[in-house]
Write an enzyme that holds these catalytic residues in place. Structure first.
Site, PDB file in Angstrom:
ATOM      1  N   ASP A 167      -1.375   0.915  -1.519  1.00 26.46           N
ATOM      2  CA  ASP A 167      -1.729  -0.420  -2.003  1.00 26.46           C
ATOM      3  C   ASP A 167      -1.537  -1.489  -0.934  1.00 26.46           C
ATOM      4  OD1 ASP A 167       1.046  -0.215  -1.967  1.00 26.46           O
ATOM      5  OD2 ASP A 167       1.286  -0.368  -4.126  1.00 26.46           O
TER       6      ASP A 167
ATOM      7  N   ASN B 163       9.541  -1.180 -13.913  1.00 28.06           N
ATOM      8  CA  ASN B 163       8.812  -1.047 -15.183  1.00 28.06           C
ATOM      9  C   ASN B 163       7.973   0.233 -15.220  1.00 28.06           C
ATOM     10  OD1 ASN B 163       6.706  -1.597 -13.453  1.00 28.06           O
ATOM     11  ND2 ASN B 163       6.127  -3.555 -14.371  1.00 28.06           N
TER      12      ASN B 163
ATOM     13  N   HIS C 210       5.890   1.282 -12.802  1.00 29.08           N
ATOM     14  CA  HIS C 210       4.600   1.257 -12.103  1.00 29.08           C
ATOM     15  C   HIS C 210       4.609   2.209 -10.903  1.00 29.08           C
ATOM     16  CE1 HIS C 210       6.048  -2.374  -9.552  1.00 29.08           C
ATOM     17  NE2 HIS C 210       5.795  -1.428  -8.662  1.00 29.08           N
TER      18      HIS C 210
ATOM     19  N   GLU D 283       0.261  -1.244 -13.004  1.00 30.12           N
ATOM     20  CA  GLU D 283       1.243  -1.806 -13.927  1.00 30.12           C
ATOM     21  C   GLU D 283       1.124  -1.162 -15.307  1.00 30.12           C
ATOM     22  OE1 GLU D 283       3.553  -3.543 -12.841  1.00 30.12           O
ATOM     23  OE2 GLU D 283       2.964  -5.286 -11.647  1.00 30.12           O
TER      24      GLU D 283
HETATM   25  C1  GLP Z   1       6.211  -2.037  -4.933  1.00 32.18           C
HETATM   26  C2  GLP Z   1       5.213  -1.009  -4.427  1.00 32.18           C
HETATM   27  C3  GLP Z   1       5.474   0.365  -4.996  1.00 32.18           C
HETATM   28  C4  GLP Z   1       6.951   0.684  -4.898  1.00 32.18           C
HETATM   29  C5  GLP Z   1       7.747  -0.283  -5.710  1.00 32.18           C
HETATM   30  C6  GLP Z   1       9.247  -0.031  -5.668  1.00 32.18           C
HETATM   31  O1  GLP Z   1       5.819  -2.696  -6.077  1.00 32.18           O
HETATM   32  N1  GLP Z   1       3.863  -1.367  -4.683  1.00 32.18           N
HETATM   33  O2  GLP Z   1       4.681   1.307  -4.311  1.00 32.18           O
HETATM   34  O3  GLP Z   1       7.180   1.986  -5.372  1.00 32.18           O
HETATM   35  O4  GLP Z   1       7.512  -1.582  -5.182  1.00 32.18           O
HETATM   36  O5  GLP Z   1       9.808  -0.620  -4.548  1.00 32.18           O
HETATM   37  P1  GLP Z   1      11.285  -0.448  -4.024  1.00 32.18           P
HETATM   38  O6  GLP Z   1      11.308   0.857  -3.347  1.00 32.18           O
HETATM   39  O7  GLP Z   1      11.480  -1.590  -3.082  1.00 32.18           O
HETATM   40  O8  GLP Z   1      12.163  -0.489  -5.221  1.00 32.18           O
END
Ligand code: GLP
Length: 231
Positions: free
Chosen positions: A64, A130, A132, A137
């Site tokens: 993404d 959440n 995702h 989402e």
């Molecule tokens: C973002 C990314 C996800 C990732 C998530 C968790 O929203 N788009 O790909 O898995 O955050 O991030 P973190 O590893 O910082 O908790």
């Protein structure tokens, strides 16, 4: 479903294990790697940077990218990937959605076409609080392909720690869809910390539901979950 759950309390050991799974894929001939951003992935990228793994005949695709954030912005996912990996380990080709595209919807279609032209051997995944995955989402269709999403307030709040203020966090992103992610032959999901407990518990014990995107992995036949949570 074949979900292999590995609970490893010691984070050094957990990320050593993550690295060895990726290394094994590489040694077994994987050529296309799906990569992820997020704080969780930092110790893994550090291990890859310090390793002798050579990706020069491999391709990478990222999950993404924020829409509207300049590529040069420190928090764009292209900047993250360059800093954490690509400046040290270059791939034959590395793809990320272009968050600066004039027409993000068109960019999403183009990106999906790139994904379809590749055979994704391996996908690295984190998970949002959440549930995702990528930026899919809660409520995202399990049949979704790459598309533009409106980020939820909770995701923007969670990611605000990387920005000066919440106002700076983009409101939209381009993300690989859930169906795009599920095409990967092997998925490695890493979840660290109590904030991820509900999502991982739902994946392990709950029903498959679009309200908790990560539960889609119940329908995949080759998933490894690495977590430091005691479940
Ligand atoms: C973002 C990314 C996800 C990732 C998530 C968790 O929203 N788009 O790909 O898995 O955050 O991030 P973190 O590893 O910082 O908790």
């Amino acid at each position: 479903m074949t979900i292999q759950l590995e609970s490893i309390q010691n984070l050094d050991q957990l990320f050593d294990r993550a690295f060895s799974i990726l290394e094994e894929q590489k040694n077994n001939g994987a050529k296309t790697f799906g990569l992820a951003t997020g704080g969780t992935m930092l110790p893994l990228y550090e291990r890859i940077r310090n390793s002798s793994l050579d990706f020069s005949n491999c391709k990478s695709v990222n999950l993404d990218e924020y829409v509207g954030l300049p590529k040069k912005h420190q928090q764009s996912y292209i900047s993250f990937m360059q800093k954490q990996l690509f400046n040290t380990k270059s791939f034959e080709e590395s793809y990320l959605p272009n968050g600066e595209a004039e027409n993000p919807e068109m960019e999403a279609v183009n990106y999906e076409n790139i994904l379809k032209s590749l055979d994704l051997d391996f996908q690295l995944l984190g998970v949002g609080e959440n549930g995702h995955i990528g930026f899919n989402e809660p409520g995202s269709s399990f049949s979704s392909e790459t598309h533009v999403v409106t980020l939820t307030e909770s995701t923007r709040q969670a990611n605000a720690r990387f920005f000066e203020s919440i106002d700076e966090v983009p409101k939209h992103a381009i993300t690989m869809g859930i169906a795009s992610i599920m095409r990967a032959h092997q998925i490695l999901l890493i979840a660290v910390g109590e904030k991820k407990r509900d999502a991982i518990q739902a994946l392990i014990d709950g029903e498959m539901t679009e309200e908790i995107p990560v539960t889609v992995l119940k329908g995949h036949d080759n998933v490894i979950i690495l977590t430091n949570l005691n479940l």
